[in-house]
Design a protein around this motif. Structure first.
Motif: not given
Length: 248
Positions: A81, A105, A147, A151
């Motif tokens: 990532g 990611n 991000y 996630k």
């Protein structure tokens, strides 16, 4: 005996801080460790494969090559990532930055599951651990929108896969680290930004890579045989804190 004796583990992002620590812990616990990254670092592994994990044909071929080399795969730790300074508020983040972060990611984890899990099924079962993040469940006023979204996707995907594949003897869990003291974090936050985050950590410090690696090794092992479709937070208690103690 190590808790991973006889297991073959594929660890992506192996040249990064958490990946490197995980390779060391998995090896200590008896696993045959296959490290994967875009470039080879100083990580000590039994086998290393260079791969762009956003490239679908390359990922598919990589897992076939790993099985040809090792004979089987028991564990996937999908850890690769990135975080970039250009990833900020949704009001400011450029589309190119969004796509880059999502590709590395989230899409890479999808591809590693898509082409890695069939080898686990063929081997009679196994364990998958995907690296999510505390920010998948806790919002931040200091935003990294791509991000955070990536996630969150990893976390949701891990739950779904764990439920879908349980009767095939496949366990899928997510590990959600809080801030970890790594060169990536040091390059991302200046001292003021670091202190802004540190004040909310009950432990009074950021995590260390080996602390995340120990949790992943547990999830990957047979000791965690009834843990599935779970978000395993390793964050020093941040997610449970409203305010932190002044002393102690």
């Amino acid at each position: 005996m190590g808790k991973l004796d006889g297991k073959v583990a594929v660890i992506t992002g192996a040249s990064g801080s958490i990946g490197k620590a995980s390779c060391e812990v998995f090896a200590r616990e008896g696993a045959t460790v296959v490290g994967v990254d875009v470039r080879e670092g100083d990580t000590v592994v039994d086998h290393f494969f260079a791969c762009d994990l956003t490239d679908e044909p390359a990922v598919k071929n990589m897992y076939s090559d790993i099985v040809e080399t090792t004979g089987k795969i028991d564990i996937l730790f999908n850890n690769a990532g990135i975080a970039v300074s250009e990833d900020q508020s949704v009001l400011d983040t450029e589309m190119t930055v969004w796509q880059q972060v999502i590709d590395v990611n989230l899409t890479s984890v999808f591809l590693c599951c898509k082409y890695g899990i069939p080898h686990l099924i063929e081997n009679g079962g196994g364990s998958v651990v995907n690296t999510a993040s505390l920010v998948a469940t806790v919002g931040s006023a200091a935003s990294q929108i791509a991000y955070t979204a990536s996630k969150g996707g990893v976390l949701a995907m891990s739950r779904e896969l764990g439920v879908e594949l349980a009767k095939k003897n496949i366990r899928v869990n997510a590990v959600s680290p809080g801030p970890v003291e790594t060169p990536l974090l040091a390059g991302l936050f200046d001292q003021e930004e670091k202190e802004r985050r540190l004040v909310h950590v009950p432990r009074g410090r950021f995590g260390a890579p080996h602390e995340i690696a120990e949790a992943v090794a547990f999830l990957a092992s047979d000791a965690a045989s009834y843990i599935n479709a779970t978000d395993f937070k390793v964050d020093g208690g941040i997610h449970s804190a409203y305010v932190t103690a002044l002393e102690g």
